[in-house]
Enzyme design. Sequence first.
Site, PDB file in Angstrom:
ATOM      1  CB  SER A 148      -0.898   0.000   1.249  1.00 20.13           C
ATOM      2  OG  SER A 148      -1.490   1.261   1.465  1.00 20.13           O
ATOM      3  CE1 TYR A 171      -4.303  -2.323   5.280  1.00 17.34           C
ATOM      4  CE2 TYR A 171      -3.467  -0.410   4.103  1.00 17.34           C
ATOM      5  CZ  TYR A 171      -3.977  -1.689   4.092  1.00 17.34           C
ATOM      6  OH  TYR A 171      -4.162  -2.342   2.899  1.00 17.34           O
TER       7      TYR A 171
END
Length: 280
Positions: A148, A171
């Site tokens: 990501s 995250y």
Amino acid sequence: MAAAQTLAGRVALVTGASRGIGRAIALRLSAHGAAVALAASPRSQAALEGVREAILAHGGRAAVLAADLADETARAGLVAQAEAALGPVDILINNAAGISAYAPPSKIDLAARRAMFELNLQAPIDLIQQALPGMRVRRWGRIVNLSSDTSAAPAIPYAGDARFVHALALYGASKAALDRYSTGLAAELHGSGVQVNALLPYKIARSESAEQIARQTAATRPDWVEPLELMAEAAYLLVAGAHQGEIAVSRALLQRCQQPLHALDGETVIGDARSLVEFS
């Protein structure tokens, strides 16, 4: 004319395959001849069956594996299940991930931290360690870990709400850990025939879970939003080509390889690395 069957005889295991990026990659690998084991949580069973039916309708082979990847017991035999259904796993796409809590680093609690790293880091590592012995024996394997843009801190001033940026810090930390694991494993496997890479969208891949933020972002930064076909194209490049130890950004990889953007059938050209999403 069908897509080139460059992956004929290969078996792929794709996690998070019920929708979004995972579904797109599964369909693209199948278009090139791979048999695909489709894995996702039991609550996504119906969606997984839909992906399987789509693959079968085009003459492919697929199996559904419903398992909670956040549960170490449930995922313990996942590769063995895939191999029992389709044959030895040659390609592992670790796409499944989740955000257990939207909270800034100062507030996120231990349970949420553990849950985030369990699904986003420990599960991919466990599946790799299940699949890797066979890949080594056969001297051919492809491992792609989905990463990501949040793995790196965004530039200041932030493009969006600072609270949202801070809430994604953990995250991003789990994805940064997966990136580092990927490059380390790639170095360890040098010369083995097993290739390990990580792949991330330039910013946002338009999927069901990211539809709202994709629409909001596209209003001011349309270049930040990419079609799912672009991620599937990049994943195919990493599987079919000679790449090792890359943390590959989808658009940059297509541009570097001078690869056109195909539809999920692997045949129809629909654009290139610069292709943007069109919202109706």
